[in-house]
Design an enzyme around this catalytic site. Sequence first.
Site, mmCIF file in Angstrom:
data_model
loop_
_atom_site.group_PDB
_atom_site.id
_atom_site.type_symbol
_atom_site.label_atom_id
_atom_site.label_comp_id
_atom_site.label_asym_id
_atom_site.label_seq_id
_atom_site.Cartn_x
_atom_site.Cartn_y
_atom_site.Cartn_z
ATOM 1 N N CYS A 253 13.386 -16.860 57.555
ATOM 2 C CA CYS A 253 13.404 -15.938 58.696
ATOM 3 C C CYS A 253 12.184 -16.050 59.596
ATOM 4 C CB CYS A 253 13.610 -14.506 58.219
ATOM 5 S SG CYS A 253 12.216 -13.782 57.324
ATOM 6 N N HIS A 310 11.872 -8.875 56.475
ATOM 7 C CA HIS A 310 12.705 -9.772 57.277
ATOM 8 C C HIS A 310 12.158 -9.783 58.694
ATOM 9 C CE1 HIS A 310 15.955 -12.041 58.897
ATOM 10 N NE2 HIS A 310 16.447 -11.040 59.601
ATOM 11 N N ASP A 333 18.332 -11.674 66.504
ATOM 12 C CA ASP A 333 17.992 -12.317 65.239
ATOM 13 C C ASP A 333 18.657 -13.686 65.161
ATOM 14 O OD1 ASP A 333 17.307 -12.917 62.647
ATOM 15 O OD2 ASP A 333 17.972 -11.022 61.789
#
Length: 672
Positions: A253, A310, A333
Amino acid sequence: MSQSPEKKPRLDDPCINLNLEMNRKAHYTDSFENPSLIVRRGFPINITTTAPIDGVKLVYIAGTKHPQRDSQRLFGWKLETKSSETNNYQLTPPSNCAVGRWTIKFTIDAKEVEMQATILFNPFCKDDQVYMECPEEQEEYILSDTGLVFIANSWRIKPQGCGWVFGQFESRVLECCLALLERSPLTPTSKSSATLVSRSMTALVNAQDDNGVIEGDWSGDYSGGTDPSEWTGSVDILLQYLETEKPVKYGQCWVFSGVLVTVLRALGIPCRSVTNIRSAHDTENNLVIDIFHDRHGNRLESDDSVWNFHLWNEMWTKRPDLPDGCDGWQALDATPQEMSDGCFQAGPASLNAIKSGAVYLPYDARFIFAEVNADRVYWREDSDGNYRIKKIDKKHVGRMVVTKAIGCNDVDDITDQYKHKEGSEEERYQTRLAVTFGTEPDIYENVEDEDEVKMKFHCEEDYIIIGQPIEYTVKLILKDMERATALFNATASVYGYNGKFICNVQSHKCELLLPEQKVFKGRIESSEYESVVRSGSIIKISVMYDLKEATDMGFLEEEIPLRAPPPKVEILSQEPYIVGVPIQLKFSFKNRFSSALTGGYFRLDAPGFSSRDRLEIDQKLLEPGIECSYRVEYKPRKKGKINLVVSFNSDQHKGLHTYKHINVQNSKSDDF
């Protein structure tokens, strides 16, 4: 009948002067290392010709998915004569024109002369949808080419900033970003929208379904590629992708987030990296995280998970497609988690919509809401084989949302932009409202009573440096009963940062007579866990009890954050640091692990310095307690505040990071 103009497509045609230096400075694009005309929409482009301009045609380089056509229409572009004597003109692209590569064809003295220009979004223009008023924000979210990403596996301690080189101005990086834009399925009209462009880039930065930039991998086996924890910047990733036209292996991530910052800033969209500590991954679209235990207290596998942390991104834009109040920061994202509209992409979702519980608004507000505010719902199997809700943990998820502070290497807590204060009436209303749009709107009904025993967990250290032993205690306190016998089970496990189980390292089972034997003491030696931890891993202590005297069973989960020992950076040269003058650096690392390290090397990532180069240490075998070092020379190429990002890697442990912040001046007389 007039004669058709003769076509002479030359960038350096003597008929036209592009005034590159003046235009690039006026458009805030002079930092790009591309020797071409790069400008921002809504601002005038100054050009000078040897003769009057008799006509203009526009060609938008739309990419392979859409045909290119000449157009006599200017689509809102304006050509103004500033001086007829000197043939000085201003050509202004509208503040809502499509971004990307354009060819402008001028007719001058019956000849057709081409001018190539790259048009970017313009956060410096009041009429552009991405306009930012504050100069400090413009500097931070558009012009800064180094920064921090936050790796934070516990909300109890200050998040750890890891240096990241975004490098949006480095040679050929913009070329790669434009290639991604031209590969996107967006129409030329759609490429005028920062919302749609950024959404498309979240899909193209990952490679799950469109041969995009980075291939994600959380397996722990990164043979055939680069361990995700080794990456410290975006430049080498984007250049490798541009050269090979194949996805770069591998990313997680923080890598997806760092690269997306680079891509969006290069295209002119204000963007920042954001870290959510204890981030939920809701796979069932019910906006809660379900945790199941069988009748014996064993935890069952579930697709839902809570990541230690995250990283995603935020971009700044107006949202004319949404109700009033949804302008500003939008969450998006690029990490491939769930599909949206047929591919792995997420956002942009208005932070104001997420905070208000309006999760039905586009794009993907429901999924991002769950990441920051989902409740953990514990289910237990009863004697009939049915599962009932044992308890609901309303505070575990979204403990802190952070980003880099403006103008300094500090942390900025932005949790209140996503949610109201945890436990407040507003926060509970927001959560209940959002869940009504999920697949189980009545999930909060019929919650069982609380446990007969209260358990308190304690660890003296806020975090453990990998290589140290871990000591903890669990205290059991009876509520209504005077005495009881508890069948006690404590298991220590290593979990990846994405909430996935790696392995058990220790387990204890015993009977505790309460209240006499109310404290359990645990100790985990470093040799039991250090060989299996990965970047961002935690030790999870899972505690369960079952009372003999009553039909009561309880469980507790606590996390012990781990941190890797970082290398050290020493600047041997004296200040001031001047453009073009070499800076002498010394890197060192002491092996604090319990076993020897092999294949050790440093990496330096900084503007103008490739992190592909391995700076190998002399020691083939670095024994515990021994220190290694490496000296290197770095020559800064431009003025500004930058982070020198350094990592130490070995066969056993990758991505042990640190950074050093420096100010670079043009000359000794410069003032910051």
